[in-house]
Design a protein around this motif. Structure first.
Motif, PDB file in Angstrom:
ATOM      1  N   ARG A  22       0.722  -1.187  -0.227  1.00 30.98           N
ATOM      2  CA  ARG A  22       0.039   0.271  -0.093  1.00 30.98           C
ATOM      3  C   ARG A  22       0.692   1.400   0.104  1.00 30.98           C
ATOM      4  O   ARG A  22       0.873   2.225  -0.827  1.00 30.98           O
ATOM      5  CB  ARG A  22      -0.602  -0.225   1.275  1.00 30.98           C
ATOM      6  CG  ARG A  22      -2.117  -1.232   1.043  1.00 30.98           C
ATOM      7  CD  ARG A  22      -3.252  -0.852   1.666  1.00 30.98           C
ATOM      8  NE  ARG A  22      -2.438  -0.638   3.940  1.00 30.98           N
ATOM      9  CZ  ARG A  22      -2.226  -2.449   4.030  1.00 30.98           C
ATOM     10  NH1 ARG A  22      -2.826  -3.214   3.307  1.00 30.98           N
ATOM     11  NH2 ARG A  22      -1.630  -2.439   5.381  1.00 30.98           N
ATOM     12  N   HIS A  39       2.082   2.028  -3.267  1.00 30.54           N
ATOM     13  CA  HIS A  39       1.221   1.984  -4.582  1.00 30.54           C
ATOM     14  C   HIS A  39       1.022   3.899  -4.132  1.00 30.54           C
ATOM     15  O   HIS A  39       0.430   4.726  -5.057  1.00 30.54           O
ATOM     16  CB  HIS A  39      -0.027   1.579  -3.985  1.00 30.54           C
ATOM     17  CG  HIS A  39      -1.321   2.210  -5.133  1.00 30.54           C
ATOM     18  ND1 HIS A  39      -1.578   1.631  -6.649  1.00 30.54           N
ATOM     19  CD2 HIS A  39      -2.435   2.640  -4.814  1.00 30.54           C
ATOM     20  CE1 HIS A  39      -1.943   2.434  -7.056  1.00 30.54           C
ATOM     21  NE2 HIS A  39      -3.050   3.295  -5.627  1.00 30.54           N
ATOM     22  N   ARG A  40       0.765   4.026  -2.775  1.00 26.35           N
ATOM     23  CA  ARG A  40       0.423   5.573  -2.586  1.00 26.35           C
ATOM     24  C   ARG A  40       1.041   6.595  -3.087  1.00 26.35           C
ATOM     25  O   ARG A  40       0.839   7.727  -2.816  1.00 26.35           O
ATOM     26  CB  ARG A  40      -0.194   5.409  -0.688  1.00 26.35           C
ATOM     27  CG  ARG A  40      -1.406   5.327  -0.364  1.00 26.35           C
ATOM     28  CD  ARG A  40      -1.820   5.473   0.941  1.00 26.35           C
ATOM     29  NE  ARG A  40      -0.264   5.265   1.767  1.00 26.35           N
ATOM     30  CZ  ARG A  40      -0.492   3.974   2.664  1.00 26.35           C
ATOM     31  NH1 ARG A  40      -1.159   3.185   3.334  1.00 26.35           N
ATOM     32  NH2 ARG A  40       0.333   4.189   3.162  1.00 26.35           N
ATOM     33  N   GLU A  92       5.470   2.159  -7.220  1.00 28.61           N
ATOM     34  CA  GLU A  92       5.417   0.563  -7.624  1.00 28.61           C
ATOM     35  C   GLU A  92       5.951   0.092  -8.481  1.00 28.61           C
ATOM     36  O   GLU A  92       6.910  -0.615  -8.605  1.00 28.61           O
ATOM     37  CB  GLU A  92       4.072  -0.034  -7.243  1.00 28.61           C
ATOM     38  CG  GLU A  92       3.292   0.644  -8.025  1.00 28.61           C
ATOM     39  CD  GLU A  92       1.562   0.596  -7.306  1.00 28.61           C
ATOM     40  OE1 GLU A  92       1.544  -0.618  -7.147  1.00 28.61           O
ATOM     41  OE2 GLU A  92       0.547   0.355  -7.823  1.00 28.61           O
ATOM     42  N   GLU A  93       6.215   0.856  -9.238  1.00 32.83           N
ATOM     43  CA  GLU A  93       5.957   0.665 -11.222  1.00 32.83           C
ATOM     44  C   GLU A  93       8.272   0.787 -11.205  1.00 32.83           C
ATOM     45  O   GLU A  93       8.125   0.690 -11.855  1.00 32.83           O
ATOM     46  CB  GLU A  93       5.348   1.919 -11.826  1.00 32.83           C
ATOM     47  CG  GLU A  93       3.733   1.835 -12.223  1.00 32.83           C
ATOM     48  CD  GLU A  93       4.136   0.223 -12.425  1.00 32.83           C
ATOM     49  OE1 GLU A  93       4.150  -0.689 -13.109  1.00 32.83           O
ATOM     50  OE2 GLU A  93       2.365   0.082 -11.966  1.00 32.83           O
TER      51      GLU A  93
END
Length: 133
Positions: free
Chosen positions: A92, A95-96, A100-101
Motif C-alpha cells: 500500500r 502504491h500510495r 511501485e512501477e
C-alpha cells in the motif's frame, strides 16, 4: 490498551550472498528504532557490487525509511528485485507513493534470481518457474 511485545517492533534482517545477487530478507517491522540496522544492511549489500534482491514476504510493516532505502538502491545499484511486496502492508505504501512501477517484483527467490544477470544455479530458476505456473 493493547500491549505490543518488543519482538513485534523489531526487524530481523537476513543477508545471503548468491552467485549473482545479494539477498536481504526482512522479517517483522521497520521503523525509526531500527533505521541504523536497515541502513547498514543496505550499505553492506551495495558493497558486494552484486544485484540486490529484497525479500518482503515476511515484512509486517515497512516505513518511509525502508521506502527511501529501496528508492536509493533502485537508483544506485545495477539491479534490484523485490520479492512479494504485494503480500504486505508495504504494498500500500508503494502504491500510495506512486513508486511501485519502479520495482521489478517477483513471487519467489528463484524467479527473482532468474531476472538478474548471470545464471543463478543452473536449472533452479527454470524448475521454479514451472512450479509457479
Amino acid at each position: 490498551m493493547q500491549e505490543r511485545r518488543l519482538d513485534d517492533l523489531l526487524v530481523r534482517i537476513t543477508e545471503c550472498t548468491r552467485p549473482n545477487a545479494c539477498v536481504l530478507a526482512l522479517l517483522g517491522s521497520t521503523g525509526a528504532w531500527n533505521t541504523p540496522a536497515l541502513e547498514h544492511a543496505f550499505h553492506a549489500a551495495a558493497a558486494t557490487e552484486r544485484p540486490l534482491v529484497v525479500d518482503l514476504t515476511d515484512l509486517d510493516f515497512g516505513d518511509e525509511v525502508l521506502l527511501g532505502l529501496l528508492i536509493q538502491a533502485h537508483g544506485s545499484l545495477r539491479s534490484l528485485v523485490l520479492i512479494n511486496p504485494a503480500t504486505s502492508s508495504f504494498a500500500r505504501r508503494l502504491h500510495r507513493t506512486g513508486v511501485e512501477e519502479l520495482f521489478n517484483t517477483q513471487k519467489t527467490l528463484p524467479l527473482a534470481l532468474a531476472q538478474l544477470p548471470g545464471d543463478p544455479i543452473p536449472g533452479e530458476a527454470m524448475a521454479s518457474a514451472r512450479q509457479a505456473h
